[in-house]
Design a protein around this motif. Sequence first.
Motif, PDB file in Angstrom:
ATOM      1  N   ALA A   3       0.825  -1.212   0.000  1.00 25.34           N
ATOM      2  CA  ALA A   3       0.000   0.000   0.000  1.00 25.34           C
ATOM      3  C   ALA A   3       0.859   1.261   0.000  1.00 25.34           C
ATOM      4  CB  ALA A   3      -0.929   0.008   1.210  1.00 25.34           C
ATOM      5  N   ILE A  57       1.956   1.909  -3.498  1.00 25.93           N
ATOM      6  CA  ILE A  57       0.857   2.447  -4.308  1.00 25.93           C
ATOM      7  C   ILE A  57       0.676   3.933  -4.003  1.00 25.93           C
ATOM      8  CG2 ILE A  57      -1.638   2.314  -4.714  1.00 25.93           C
ATOM      9  CD1 ILE A  57      -1.378  -0.722  -4.258  1.00 25.93           C
ATOM     10  N   CYS A  58       1.023   4.338  -2.789  1.00 25.02           N
ATOM     11  CA  CYS A  58       0.897   5.750  -2.401  1.00 25.02           C
ATOM     12  C   CYS A  58       1.866   6.662  -3.152  1.00 25.02           C
ATOM     13  CB  CYS A  58       1.096   5.914  -0.893  1.00 25.02           C
ATOM     14  SG  CYS A  58      -0.288   5.337   0.067  1.00 25.02           S
ATOM     15  N   ARG A  64      -4.339   6.649  -3.179  1.00 24.38           N
ATOM     16  CA  ARG A  64      -3.688   6.547  -1.866  1.00 24.38           C
ATOM     17  C   ARG A  64      -4.685   6.104  -0.801  1.00 24.38           C
ATOM     18  NH1 ARG A  64      -0.365  12.243  -2.304  1.00 24.38           N
ATOM     19  NH2 ARG A  64       1.117  11.510  -3.854  1.00 24.38           N
ATOM     20  N   SER A  95      -5.841   2.425  -1.386  1.00 22.68           N
ATOM     21  CA  SER A  95      -4.846   1.410  -1.024  1.00 22.68           C
ATOM     22  C   SER A  95      -4.663   1.321   0.489  1.00 22.68           C
ATOM     23  CB  SER A  95      -3.508   1.691  -1.706  1.00 22.68           C
ATOM     24  OG  SER A  95      -2.923   2.867  -1.203  1.00 22.68           O
TER      25      SER A  95
END
Length: 137
Positions: A96, A99-100, A108, A111
Amino acid sequence: AVTSNISIYVHHNTSSAASSSSSSLSDVISETPIQAEQEWDYDINRLLRATSILYSFSILLPFLLFFVFRIVGVTSISMVEMICLYGYSLVPYLPATWICIAPYDWARWLSLGMATVVSGMLVLRNLMGGIITASGV
């Protein structure tokens, strides 16, 4: 049950390093060309904030749950197992945080929300056995 005490240290430090590095990389990617000409300054406070948030979440919350479980009568889960469980529950945050890096707020939040749900399900799944055993159901 988790028996390795080293997992307490490894998971927390990996999570804090991943969150701070992805945050810095996100800033670099989202800069405009005008901002890129300026001198880049690394913010070490992000690493300190991420580390303090992760350590407080993954140590204070297990302590609180451990004492609540003792009051209620659940004695099958030890303090070290509880802290290790919370260390392992932070693993969904690793992908996650990467993904940010994307410069989209919706990605953001999505995720991080999904990582929170998966993390909570992991904790709940592992604690339910001890709770059911203590309740005699």
